[in-house]
Design a protein around this motif. Structure first.
Motif, mmCIF file in Angstrom:
data_model
loop_
_atom_site.group_PDB
_atom_site.id
_atom_site.type_symbol
_atom_site.label_atom_id
_atom_site.label_comp_id
_atom_site.label_asym_id
_atom_site.label_seq_id
_atom_site.Cartn_x
_atom_site.Cartn_y
_atom_site.Cartn_z
ATOM 1 N N UNK A 58 0.819 -1.219 0.000
ATOM 2 C CA UNK A 58 0.000 0.000 0.000
ATOM 3 C C UNK A 58 0.850 1.265 0.000
ATOM 4 N N UNK A 59 1.720 1.371 -0.985
ATOM 5 C CA UNK A 59 2.555 2.557 -1.141
ATOM 6 C C UNK A 59 2.211 3.240 -2.457
ATOM 7 N N UNK A 60 2.834 4.393 -2.665
ATOM 8 C CA UNK A 60 2.589 5.120 -3.909
ATOM 9 C C UNK A 60 2.991 4.283 -5.123
ATOM 10 N N UNK A 61 4.078 3.564 -4.991
ATOM 11 C CA UNK A 61 4.566 2.753 -6.116
ATOM 12 C C UNK A 61 3.601 1.630 -6.460
ATOM 13 N N UNK A 62 3.124 0.890 -5.458
ATOM 14 C CA UNK A 62 2.217 -0.224 -5.743
ATOM 15 C C UNK A 62 0.861 0.287 -6.246
ATOM 16 N N UNK A 63 0.419 1.435 -5.726
ATOM 17 C CA UNK A 63 -0.834 1.991 -6.241
ATOM 18 C C UNK A 63 -0.672 2.448 -7.698
ATOM 19 N N UNK A 65 1.356 1.021 -9.839
ATOM 20 C CA UNK A 65 1.342 -0.214 -10.636
ATOM 21 C C UNK A 65 -0.079 -0.739 -10.803
ATOM 22 N N UNK A 66 -0.896 -0.592 -9.771
ATOM 23 C CA UNK A 66 -2.297 -1.016 -9.875
ATOM 24 C C UNK A 66 -3.045 -0.192 -10.917
ATOM 25 N N UNK A 67 -2.823 1.129 -10.911
ATOM 26 C CA UNK A 67 -3.472 1.976 -11.917
ATOM 27 C C UNK A 67 -2.974 1.634 -13.322
ATOM 28 N N UNK A 68 -1.705 1.266 -13.435
ATOM 29 C CA UNK A 68 -1.162 0.880 -14.736
ATOM 30 C C UNK A 68 -1.844 -0.386 -15.245
ATOM 31 N N UNK A 69 -2.062 -1.350 -14.347
ATOM 32 C CA UNK A 69 -2.760 -2.578 -14.741
ATOM 33 C C UNK A 69 -4.187 -2.267 -15.173
ATOM 34 N N UNK A 70 -4.841 -1.370 -14.468
ATOM 35 C CA UNK A 70 -6.217 -1.000 -14.794
ATOM 36 C C UNK A 70 -6.307 -0.254 -16.122
#
Length: 387
Positions: A58-63, A65-70
């Motif tokens: 739950x960091x800026x980086x993982x969020x 990456x999640x937006x990139x997947x979406x």
């Protein structure tokens, strides 16, 4: 003989237009199949397939990456799960096709160059969905790690022209020939639609001859043909063939002109292929009726061959990877020859001589029933239908 041929053609034309089953199977059902398959895959690829995320970091980086997947066309992040067990249960119940798992300290390990591990799980029950989800997740992981690597090297003072060779030593120049859009509509509909049409031809041809026996009208057919077997066969097939030619022309126009499916080989070759396939399918199914002159059994065998054609065509699983007996058996399916001629001469613009063997096979299928002319004539004269 011409008068007899005209009499049989007139008789068969009346049968076609007075019995609804012919018009339904010749025109209506091929039209519905064409609309069904081409609209089912209208977008070319499935889009916005549901995926989930388990983000324990739950960091800026993982969020990010999640937006990139979406943002990918095929994937849509629909849920965040607190644990891997919950996400796995969601896959098993069919809520999502896959999920990403970011363990704790992913960003810290990434910035410290300690090679963190992120996991992605996907269901391959549906091969197309599983493959596309896997591609999106792997691309996201690769791009994300490259972005962090680029930022780290920039912070260390590396010049831009030195960063990319370090991140990607070998640059891949990829060219997809023939179908650069990866459009599954082009890939599948060009085989499925003609395959369904051939299936109706397989069923209607023995049906038209078998019903003459079932309703005890075969003597009327032979009388109209002047007791000539060849006249009876040609007279019954010609009206069917003309209708099939018109329907096949409509199918080709709709797919390759209206929907703009690629056909660099030209419309002339395309029409030639369609017409050869029609007469090849008619000849093949009539040959089965000549060998097994029983309505139910011949239609069952033709139905079996028509359904098996979708597996033996070689578009989903290559023929050369099958066992040797199956490779030899594939030559008995007209749809296989249609697909090979289409692939070689229309899709890849090779000359017709490169597909000469497949063209000869389609012509051979159309000629085969005339080797059984005497047998079919004897059946029409003397066969007693068994209920």
């Amino acid at each position: 003989m011409f008068r007899n041929l005209y009499n049989v053609i007139s008789r068969e034309t009346r049968i076609i237009f007075t019995q609804p089953i012919y018009l339904v199977c010749m025109i209506v059902m091929p039209f519905l199949c064409t609309m069904f398959f081409t609209t089912l895959m209208e977008n070319g690829q499935p889009v916005d397939m549901p995926v989930g995320v388990v983000d324990n970091d739950n960091t800026t980086t993982t969020r990010k990456l999640t937006r990139m997947l979406d943002s990918f066309q095929s994937s849509k992040v629909v849920a965040h799960y607190p644990s891997v067990d919950d996400a796995r249960h969601a896959i098993q119940t069919g809520e999502i096709y896959g999920f990403m798992y970011f363990p704790k300290h992913t960003t810290d390990n990434l910035l410290a160059s300690r090679q963190p591990k992120i996991s992605f799980y996907y269901s391959n029950t549906s091969i197309m969905a599983g493959t596309l989800i896997f591609k999106d997740m792997k691309t996201m992981a690769t791009l994300g790690s490259a972005a962090v690597g680029q930022a780290t090297l920039q912070a260390k003072g590396y010049r831009p022209e030195l960063i990319m060779p370090a991140l990607q030593p070998i640059a891949v120049d990829l060219h997809m020939i023939g179908n650069p859009w990866v459009n599954y509509n082009i890939y599948l509909s060009t085989m499925l639609v003609p395959g369904c049409f051939l299936l109706f031809i397989f069923l209607l041809t023995p049906f038209s001859f078998g019903t003459e026996l079932k309703f005890n009208t075969s003597n009327q057919l032979m009388e109209a043909a002047g007791n000539h077997s060849i006249i009876a066969i040609l007279g019954k097939l010609i009206p069917h063939t003309l209708v099939y030619f018109v329907v096949m022309t409509g199918i080709m126009w709709y797919m390759f002109d209206y929907l703009h499916f690629p056909a660099p080989g030209g419309i002339g070759r395309l029409m030639l292929l369609g017409y050869l396939t029609v007469i090849g399918a008619q000849g093949f199914s009539l040959t089965i009726f000549g060998l097994v002159p029983a309505l139910r059994l011949s239609m069952s065998l033709c139905s079996l061959m028509g359904v098996l054609s979708f597996s033996m065509v070689g578009s989903a699983f290559p023929i050369f990877a099958m066992d040797a007996p199956l490779q030899a058996l594939s030559w008995l399916f007209p749809l296989r020859h249609y697909y090979m001629i289409y692939q070689l001469c229309i899709f890849n613009t090779y000359p017709l001589c490169d597909a000469a063997l497949h063209i000869v096979c389609l012509i051979g299928f159309s000629i085969m029933p005339y080797l059984l002319t005497k047998r079919i004539g004897d059946v029409m004269r003397h066969y007693d239908y068994i209920k």
